[in-house]
Design a protein around this motif. Structure first.
Motif, PDB file in Angstrom:
ATOM      1  N   TRP B  34      13.393  17.865 -18.930  1.00  0.00           N
ATOM      2  CA  TRP B  34      12.848  19.260 -18.940  1.00  0.00           C
ATOM      3  C   TRP B  34      11.548  19.214 -19.276  1.00  0.00           C
ATOM      4  O   TRP B  34      11.493  19.174 -20.388  1.00  0.00           O
ATOM      5  N   TYR B  35      10.538  19.869 -18.943  1.00  0.00           N
ATOM      6  CA  TYR B  35       9.161  19.808 -19.589  1.00  0.00           C
ATOM      7  C   TYR B  35       8.672  21.823 -19.080  1.00  0.00           C
ATOM      8  O   TYR B  35       9.251  22.185 -17.815  1.00  0.00           O
ATOM      9  N   GLN B  36       7.984  22.193 -19.822  1.00  0.00           N
ATOM     10  CA  GLN B  36       7.732  23.182 -19.753  1.00  0.00           C
ATOM     11  C   GLN B  36       5.807  22.844 -19.910  1.00  0.00           C
ATOM     12  O   GLN B  36       5.364  22.956 -20.153  1.00  0.00           O
ATOM     13  N   GLN B  37       5.518  23.914 -18.247  1.00  0.00           N
ATOM     14  CA  GLN B  37       3.732  23.285 -17.950  1.00  0.00           C
ATOM     15  C   GLN B  37       2.648  24.812 -17.720  1.00  0.00           C
ATOM     16  O   GLN B  37       3.167  25.583 -16.567  1.00  0.00           O
ATOM     17  N   VAL B  38       2.384  25.047 -19.331  1.00  0.00           N
ATOM     18  CA  VAL B  38       1.770  26.856 -18.796  1.00  0.00           C
ATOM     19  C   VAL B  38       0.301  26.224 -18.187  1.00  0.00           C
ATOM     20  O   VAL B  38      -0.306  25.181 -18.427  1.00  0.00           O
ATOM     21  N   LEU B  39      -0.343  27.492 -17.138  1.00  0.00           N
ATOM     22  CA  LEU B  39      -1.460  27.396 -16.703  1.00  0.00           C
ATOM     23  C   LEU B  39      -2.791  26.484 -17.625  1.00  0.00           C
ATOM     24  O   LEU B  39      -2.792  26.691 -18.516  1.00  0.00           O
ATOM     25  N   GLY B  40      -2.930  25.595 -17.452  1.00  0.00           N
ATOM     26  CA  GLY B  40      -4.147  24.905 -17.853  1.00  0.00           C
ATOM     27  C   GLY B  40      -3.789  24.005 -19.276  1.00  0.00           C
ATOM     28  O   GLY B  40      -4.954  23.681 -20.074  1.00  0.00           O
ATOM     29  N   GLN B  41      -2.748  23.310 -19.433  1.00  0.00           N
ATOM     30  CA  GLN B  41      -2.022  22.790 -20.535  1.00  0.00           C
ATOM     31  C   GLN B  41      -1.045  21.451 -19.743  1.00  0.00           C
ATOM     32  O   GLN B  41      -0.927  21.596 -18.818  1.00  0.00           O
ATOM     33  N   GLY B  42      -1.079  20.655 -20.671  1.00  0.00           N
ATOM     34  CA  GLY B  42       0.093  19.609 -20.547  1.00  0.00           C
ATOM     35  C   GLY B  42       1.210  19.983 -21.051  1.00  0.00           C
ATOM     36  O   GLY B  42       1.822  21.346 -21.112  1.00  0.00           O
ATOM     37  N   PRO B  43       2.270  19.553 -19.563  1.00  0.00           N
ATOM     38  CA  PRO B  43       3.297  19.073 -19.918  1.00  0.00           C
ATOM     39  C   PRO B  43       3.723  20.126 -21.358  1.00  0.00           C
ATOM     40  O   PRO B  43       3.365  18.196 -22.633  1.00  0.00           O
ATOM     41  N   GLN B  44       5.221  20.699 -21.629  1.00  0.00           N
ATOM     42  CA  GLN B  44       6.413  20.663 -22.924  1.00  0.00           C
ATOM     43  C   GLN B  44       7.153  19.831 -22.850  1.00  0.00           C
ATOM     44  O   GLN B  44       7.653  20.795 -22.299  1.00  0.00           O
ATOM     45  N   PHE B  45       8.192  19.103 -23.551  1.00  0.00           N
ATOM     46  CA  PHE B  45       9.106  18.800 -24.221  1.00  0.00           C
ATOM     47  C   PHE B  45       9.725  20.172 -24.023  1.00  0.00           C
ATOM     48  O   PHE B  45      10.046  20.528 -25.202  1.00  0.00           O
ATOM     49  N   ILE B  46      11.035  20.610 -23.137  1.00  0.00           N
ATOM     50  CA  ILE B  46      12.297  21.086 -23.929  1.00  0.00           C
ATOM     51  C   ILE B  46      13.726  20.507 -24.259  1.00  0.00           C
ATOM     52  O   ILE B  46      14.554  20.648 -24.928  1.00  0.00           O
ATOM     53  N   PHE B  47      13.998  19.543 -23.451  1.00  0.00           N
ATOM     54  CA  PHE B  47      15.118  19.218 -23.431  1.00  0.00           C
ATOM     55  C   PHE B  47      15.016  18.117 -22.309  1.00  0.00           C
ATOM     56  O   PHE B  47      14.485  17.433 -22.054  1.00  0.00           O
ATOM     57  N   GLN B  48      16.251  16.673 -23.267  1.00  0.00           N
ATOM     58  CA  GLN B  48      16.055  15.317 -22.678  1.00  0.00           C
ATOM     59  C   GLN B  48      18.349  15.713 -22.363  1.00  0.00           C
ATOM     60  O   GLN B  48      18.595  15.560 -23.518  1.00  0.00           O
ATOM     61  N   TYR B  49      19.107  15.232 -21.436  1.00  0.00           N
ATOM     62  CA  TYR B  49      19.830  15.098 -21.546  1.00  0.00           C
ATOM     63  C   TYR B  49      20.350  12.690 -20.757  1.00  0.00           C
ATOM     64  O   TYR B  49      19.593  12.717 -20.377  1.00  0.00           O
ATOM     65  N   TYR B  50      21.219  12.665 -21.025  1.00  0.00           N
ATOM     66  CA  TYR B  50      21.516  11.456 -21.333  1.00  0.00           C
ATOM     67  C   TYR B  50      23.035  11.061 -20.850  1.00  0.00           C
ATOM     68  O   TYR B  50      23.241  11.415 -22.040  1.00  0.00           O
ATOM     69  N   GLU B  51      23.252  10.553 -19.834  1.00  0.00           N
ATOM     70  CA  GLU B  51      25.156  10.926 -19.497  1.00  0.00           C
ATOM     71  C   GLU B  51      26.080  11.509 -20.409  1.00  0.00           C
ATOM     72  O   GLU B  51      26.688  11.680 -20.619  1.00  0.00           O
ATOM     73  N   LYS B  52      24.954  13.483 -19.726  1.00  0.00           N
ATOM     74  CA  LYS B  52      25.381  13.581 -19.892  1.00  0.00           C
ATOM     75  C   LYS B  52      25.577  14.816 -21.238  1.00  0.00           C
ATOM     76  O   LYS B  52      26.603  15.559 -21.854  1.00  0.00           O
ATOM     77  N   GLU B  53      24.878  14.309 -21.965  1.00  0.00           N
ATOM     78  CA  GLU B  53      24.949  14.404 -23.800  1.00  0.00           C
ATOM     79  C   GLU B  53      23.465  14.640 -23.762  1.00  0.00           C
ATOM     80  O   GLU B  53      22.700  14.305 -23.697  1.00  0.00           O
ATOM     81  N   GLU B  54      22.987  15.419 -24.857  1.00  0.00           N
ATOM     82  CA  GLU B  54      21.331  16.446 -25.217  1.00  0.00           C
ATOM     83  C   GLU B  54      21.354  14.774 -25.837  1.00  0.00           C
ATOM     84  O   GLU B  54      21.717  15.040 -27.317  1.00  0.00           O
ATOM     85  N   ARG B  55      20.088  14.233 -25.881  1.00  0.00           N
ATOM     86  CA  ARG B  55      19.568  13.615 -26.145  1.00  0.00           C
ATOM     87  C   ARG B  55      17.848  13.948 -27.318  1.00  0.00           C
ATOM     88  O   ARG B  55      17.626  13.046 -28.291  1.00  0.00           O
ATOM     89  N   GLY B  56      18.028  15.011 -26.804  1.00  0.00           N
ATOM     90  CA  GLY B  56      16.716  14.799 -27.881  1.00  0.00           C
ATOM     91  C   GLY B  56      16.657  17.505 -27.515  1.00  0.00           C
ATOM     92  O   GLY B  56      16.425  18.110 -26.327  1.00  0.00           O
ATOM     93  N   ARG B  57      15.621  17.384 -28.346  1.00  0.00           N
ATOM     94  CA  ARG B  57      14.893  19.213 -27.819  1.00  0.00           C
ATOM     95  C   ARG B  57      13.988  19.182 -28.451  1.00  0.00           C
ATOM     96  O   ARG B  57      13.823  18.799 -29.417  1.00  0.00           O
ATOM     97  N   GLY B  58      13.150  19.821 -27.506  1.00  0.00           N
ATOM     98  CA  GLY B  58      11.192  19.812 -28.180  1.00  0.00           C
ATOM     99  C   GLY B  58      11.327  21.373 -28.559  1.00  0.00           C
ATOM    100  O   GLY B  58      12.651  22.358 -29.210  1.00  0.00           O
TER     101      GLY B  58
END
Lengths: 117, 114
Positions: B34-58
């Motif tokens: 998941w990414y958040q992209q505020v107007l005029g900015q690049g996407p910012q990483f929020i979360f990554q899930y793989y095989e139902k487990e959290e693999r990364g958090r922004g």
């Protein structure tokens, strides 16, 4: 810390002109990946290329080409003979390796490209 | 083959409310980010899930949470909405569990907080 800088906020060129989008990055790591994505008005990001830090060969794909220079920490993107359909926002991105739980891909702020007919 | 789908397309909420955004990955993909992209900015990483487990958090506050279901679809939840949460929320799927693999993005959910 990682950082990606796309100094060109907005560029306008006339169709069929060549245009280069600049990307400068910062990272303390020696192993990393660089990316370019295209974001058309529809919103979804479209993957264009991925390059790892050990491969400095330039790449050409049709009208697109990429110039990776570690010496200047740059990964520039050139569109040759631009077309109106190339109009979009282009993002450069970086992720260090090995990617672990807390690593995340870092995007630049993007360059909005207008191709004028 | 269907690409990454997200729902809803647009959403309007007021401050303090809660929102749930949904994402279905490409068939066969087990990773969702998941990414958040505020107007005029690049996407910012929020979360990554793989095989139902959290693999990364922004670097996002605990008001943001997510989960991945057995069918690999995912939900992003945001509590106590703030005006600054107004953004395009992008979901991306990948066949592998690492963020450096090619990711396929959905069209996003445009959230407006009033």
């Amino acid at each position: 810390a990682q950082k990606v800088t796309q100094a060109q906020t907005e560029i306008s060129v006339v169709e069929k002109e060549d245009v280069t989008l600049d990307c400068v990055y910062e990272t303390r790591d020696t192993t990393y990946y660089l990316f370019w994505y295209k974001q058309p008005p529809s919103g979804e990001l479209v993957f264009l290329i991925r390059r790892n830090s050990f491969d400095e060969q330039n790449e050409i794909s049709g009208r697109y080409s990429w110039n990776f220079q570690k010496s200047t920490s740059s990964f520039n993107f050139t569109i040759t003979a631009s077309q109106v359909v190339d109009s979009a926002v282009y993002f450069c991105a970086l992720i260090q390796l090995p990617a672990n739980r807390d690593d995340k891909i870092i995007f630049g702020k993007g360059t909005r490209l207008h191709i004028l007919p | 083959d269907a690409g990454v789908t997200q729902s809803p397309t647009h959403l309007i909420k007021t401050r303090g409310q809660h929102v749930t955004l949904r994402c279905s990955p490409i068939s066969g993909h087990k990773s969702v980010s998941w990414y958040q992209q505020v107007l005029g900015q690049g996407p910012q990483f929020i979360f990554q899930y793989y095989e139902k487990e959290e693999r990364g958090r922004g670097n996002f506050p605990d008001r943001f949470s997510a989960r991945q279901f057995p069918n690999y679809s995912s939900e992003l939840n945001v509590n106590a909405l703030l005006l600054g949460d107004s953004a395009l929320y992008l979901c991306a799927s990948s066949g592998q569990g690492s963020s450096y693999n090619e990711q396929f993005f959905g069209p996003g959910t445009r959230l407006t907080v009033l």
